[in-house]
Write a protein that holds these residues in place. Structure first.
Motif, PDB file in Angstrom:
ATOM      1  N   LEU A  29       0.855  -1.178   0.000  1.00 43.93           N
ATOM      2  CA  LEU A  29       0.000   0.000   0.000  1.00 43.93           C
ATOM      3  C   LEU A  29       0.893   1.231   0.000  1.00 43.93           C
ATOM      4  N   LEU A  30       0.791   2.038  -1.044  1.00 42.90           N
ATOM      5  CA  LEU A  30       1.494   3.319  -1.080  1.00 42.90           C
ATOM      6  C   LEU A  30       0.530   4.351  -0.511  1.00 42.90           C
ATOM      7  N   LEU A  31       0.847   4.833   0.675  1.00 44.37           N
ATOM      8  CA  LEU A  31      -0.080   5.678   1.415  1.00 44.37           C
ATOM      9  C   LEU A  31       0.377   7.134   1.398  1.00 44.37           C
ATOM     10  N   PRO A  32      -0.292   7.987   0.604  1.00 39.98           N
ATOM     11  CA  PRO A  32       0.030   9.418   0.636  1.00 39.98           C
ATOM     12  C   PRO A  32      -0.600  10.050   1.867  1.00 39.98           C
ATOM     13  N   ASN A  33       0.076  11.034   2.435  1.00 43.32           N
ATOM     14  CA  ASN A  33      -0.388  11.645   3.681  1.00 43.32           C
ATOM     15  C   ASN A  33      -0.842  13.073   3.441  1.00 43.32           C
ATOM     16  N   ALA A  34      -2.106  13.337   3.786  1.00 42.68           N
ATOM     17  CA  ALA A  34      -2.711  14.654   3.595  1.00 42.68           C
ATOM     18  C   ALA A  34      -2.642  15.456   4.886  1.00 42.68           C
ATOM     19  N   TRP A  35      -2.837  16.767   4.762  1.00 41.92           N
ATOM     20  CA  TRP A  35      -2.785  17.644   5.933  1.00 41.92           C
ATOM     21  C   TRP A  35      -4.056  18.467   6.096  1.00 41.92           C
ATOM     22  N   ASP A  36      -4.956  18.407   5.105  1.00 40.30           N
ATOM     23  CA  ASP A  36      -6.230  19.110   5.203  1.00 40.30           C
ATOM     24  C   ASP A  36      -7.221  18.463   4.250  1.00 40.30           C
ATOM     25  N   ARG A 193      11.231 -10.866   7.300  1.00 42.10           N
ATOM     26  CA  ARG A 193      11.325 -12.308   7.598  1.00 42.10           C
ATOM     27  C   ARG A 193      10.974 -12.597   9.052  1.00 42.10           C
ATOM     28  N   HIS A 194      11.296 -11.677   9.936  1.00 39.01           N
ATOM     29  CA  HIS A 194      11.060 -11.885  11.368  1.00 39.01           C
ATOM     30  C   HIS A 194       9.596 -11.714  11.753  1.00 39.01           C
ATOM     31  N   LEU A 195       8.906 -10.819  11.059  1.00 39.53           N
ATOM     32  CA  LEU A 195       7.566 -10.414  11.466  1.00 39.53           C
ATOM     33  C   LEU A 195       6.467 -11.312  10.888  1.00 39.53           C
ATOM     34  N   ASP A 196       5.353 -11.395  11.620  1.00 39.73           N
ATOM     35  CA  ASP A 196       4.170 -12.079  11.101  1.00 39.73           C
ATOM     36  C   ASP A 196       3.026 -11.098  10.881  1.00 39.73           C
ATOM     37  N   VAL A 197       3.359  -9.788  10.847  1.00 39.86           N
ATOM     38  CA  VAL A 197       2.388  -8.734  10.532  1.00 39.86           C
ATOM     39  C   VAL A 197       3.001  -7.826   9.470  1.00 39.86           C
ATOM     40  N   PRO A 198       2.189  -7.021   8.804  1.00 42.35           N
ATOM     41  CA  PRO A 198       2.716  -6.132   7.760  1.00 42.35           C
ATOM     42  C   PRO A 198       3.748  -5.144   8.295  1.00 42.35           C
ATOM     43  N   LEU A 199       4.798  -4.942   7.506  1.00 45.55           N
ATOM     44  CA  LEU A 199       5.826  -3.949   7.836  1.00 45.55           C
ATOM     45  C   LEU A 199       5.600  -2.696   7.007  1.00 45.55           C
ATOM     46  N   ASN A 200       5.562  -1.570   7.687  1.00 45.77           N
ATOM     47  CA  ASN A 200       5.424  -0.248   7.077  1.00 45.77           C
ATOM     48  C   ASN A 200       6.764   0.473   7.206  1.00 45.77           C
ATOM     49  N   VAL A 201       7.226   1.071   6.118  1.00 44.52           N
ATOM     50  CA  VAL A 201       8.419   1.903   6.179  1.00 44.52           C
ATOM     51  C   VAL A 201       8.076   3.277   5.609  1.00 44.52           C
ATOM     52  N   VAL A 218       8.066  -5.296   1.760  1.00 44.68           N
ATOM     53  CA  VAL A 218       7.339  -4.305   2.537  1.00 44.68           C
ATOM     54  C   VAL A 218       5.849  -4.354   2.175  1.00 44.68           C
ATOM     55  N   SER A 219       4.981  -4.139   3.164  1.00 44.12           N
ATOM     56  CA  SER A 219       3.541  -4.194   2.927  1.00 44.12           C
ATOM     57  C   SER A 219       2.889  -2.821   2.853  1.00 44.12           C
ATOM     58  N   ARG A 220       3.595  -1.803   3.331  1.00 46.38           N
ATOM     59  CA  ARG A 220       3.032  -0.450   3.331  1.00 46.38           C
ATOM     60  C   ARG A 220       4.162   0.558   3.275  1.00 46.38           C
ATOM     61  N   ILE A 221       3.996   1.553   2.422  1.00 51.80           N
ATOM     62  CA  ILE A 221       4.988   2.617   2.265  1.00 51.80           C
ATOM     63  C   ILE A 221       4.285   3.946   2.517  1.00 51.80           C
ATOM     64  N   SER A 222       4.686   4.621   3.579  1.00 51.48           N
ATOM     65  CA  SER A 222       4.091   5.914   3.916  1.00 51.48           C
ATOM     66  C   SER A 222       4.960   7.041   3.379  1.00 51.48           C
ATOM     67  N   LEU A 223       4.316   8.142   3.025  1.00 54.75           N
ATOM     68  CA  LEU A 223       5.050   9.309   2.547  1.00 54.75           C
ATOM     69  C   LEU A 223       5.249  10.349   3.642  1.00 54.75           C
ATOM     70  N   GLY A 224       4.591  10.167   4.784  1.00 53.04           N
ATOM     71  CA  GLY A 224       4.789  11.076   5.912  1.00 53.04           C
ATOM     72  C   GLY A 224       4.517  12.524   5.542  1.00 53.04           C
ATOM     73  N   SER A 225       5.418  13.395   5.945  1.00 54.06           N
ATOM     74  CA  SER A 225       5.248  14.829   5.685  1.00 54.06           C
ATOM     75  C   SER A 225       5.841  15.266   4.356  1.00 54.06           C
ATOM     76  N   LEU A 226       6.312  14.315   3.547  1.00 49.83           N
ATOM     77  CA  LEU A 226       7.006  14.665   2.307  1.00 49.83           C
ATOM     78  C   LEU A 226       6.152  15.546   1.400  1.00 49.83           C
ATOM     79  N   LEU A 227       4.911  15.176   1.171  1.00 51.56           N
ATOM     80  CA  LEU A 227       4.075  15.951   0.250  1.00 51.56           C
ATOM     81  C   LEU A 227       3.803  17.348   0.799  1.00 51.56           C
ATOM     82  N   TYR A 228       3.573  17.458   2.089  1.00 47.61           N
ATOM     83  CA  TYR A 228       3.352  18.771   2.700  1.00 47.61           C
ATOM     84  C   TYR A 228       4.587  19.655   2.533  1.00 47.61           C
TER      85      TYR A 228
END
Length: 288
Positions: A29-36, A193-201, A218-228
């Motif tokens: 999941l590529l998750l873009p992060n909004a601020w408003d 390899r160690h985890l049994d749940v999704p890893l987000n970076v 990786v199961s999820r990639i967050s963009l954090g404050s990058l777009l802001y």
């Protein structure tokens, strides 16, 4: 890695299940992060089925410090505005805005009640037992809410203790774990390899590409404050060009395009205009 947009499943449980299903190793999941409201609607208009929020963007826009438990009300207000939209919403709640697990659980229940499907909770390198207690309290209060448990061992430290913290958070009921600041592909792959749940970076412009992160599981990639931060940078670049007598370059949405972000939403496909937008030239004489 956007997904085909579709209406959010009816009911909080179905929506939360759909959100959890977007966390897939190798197809993250590529998750873009909004601020408003406008940024969230604009991102959804690009075909992203799930949108996150960024605590830095929410805090800075309100003139408040990030990571200081100062934006509880602003975060809830934004979640309330976005929770009924057809996209899936995950909220960055810092450390839950309290050290009291019961208070954090009450906040999580408020988020879930307005349509939020996921919450990001960070430990700030505080006591792991306290963070685990917050996670357990949230899962008792809102079992369907996807809890993404973040450890700051790499973000604020040297990575020491990462595995122990992640194991504690998983045992407390975390649905996924988040390790911002980790950019070494071999280290990421070892965690997968160690985890049994999704890893987000957290995506880093100087780190692995989105494709490379997918390849290491990786199961999820967050963009954090990058777009802001990029949006602020574009505004400063434009005003610098104007002051120097140059014409700003880059895309500039028209007044009607931006105003259309407040129109009733009927989820568009990738590349399609957001409802209420016009495709013609910018409206002349529009107010600021």
């Amino acid at each position: 890695m956007t997904t085909d947009p579709q209406q959010k499943p009816s009911g909080p449980a179905a929506a939360a299940t759909a959100f959890a299903g977007l966390h897939r190793p190798g197809e993250p999941l590529l998750l873009p992060n909004a601020w408003d409201h406008a940024s969230a609607r604009a991102l959804a208009g690009q075909g992203f089925r799930a949108i996150g929020t960024t605590s830095l963007g929410v805090a800075a826009a309100a003139g408040l410090p990030d990571g200081a438990a100062a934006t509880r009300e602003e975060t809830l207000r934004l979640a309330t505005a976005l929770g009924s939209e057809p996209f899936l919403l995950s909220v960055d709640a810092e450390g839950g805005f309290s050290d009291d697990p019961d208070e954090v659980a009450r906040f999580a229940r408020e988020l879930y009640a307005v349509g939020v499907v996921g919450v990001n909770l960070e430990d700030g390198l505080g006591p792991a037992a306290r963070h685990a207690a917050k996670i357990a309290a949230v899962k008792r209060a809102a079992p369907g809410l996807f809890v993404n448990a973040r450890t700051d061992t790499h973000w604020l430290g040297d990575g020491d203790g990462t595995l122990a913290r992640l194991d504690a958070y998983r045992q407390a009921g975390a649905d996924g774990v988040f390790v911002p600041g980790l950019t070494d592909p071999r280290g990421i792959e070892a965690l997968v390899r160690h985890l049994d749940v999704p890893l987000n970076v957290l995506y880093s412009p100087g780190g692995p590409t989105v494709r490379h992160l997918a390849d290491v599981g990786v199961s999820r990639i967050s963009l954090g404050s990058l777009l802001y931060r990029r949006a602020l940078g574009a505004a400063l670049e434009a005003v610098a060009d104007l002051r120097a007598g140059r014409t700003p370059t880059g895309p500039t949405p028209s007044y009607d395009e931006v105003a259309g972000l407040a129109a009733p939403y009927d989820a568009p496909g990738p590349g399609q205009p957001v409802p209420g937008r016009t495709t013609g030239a910018a409206r002349g004489g529009a107010p600021d």
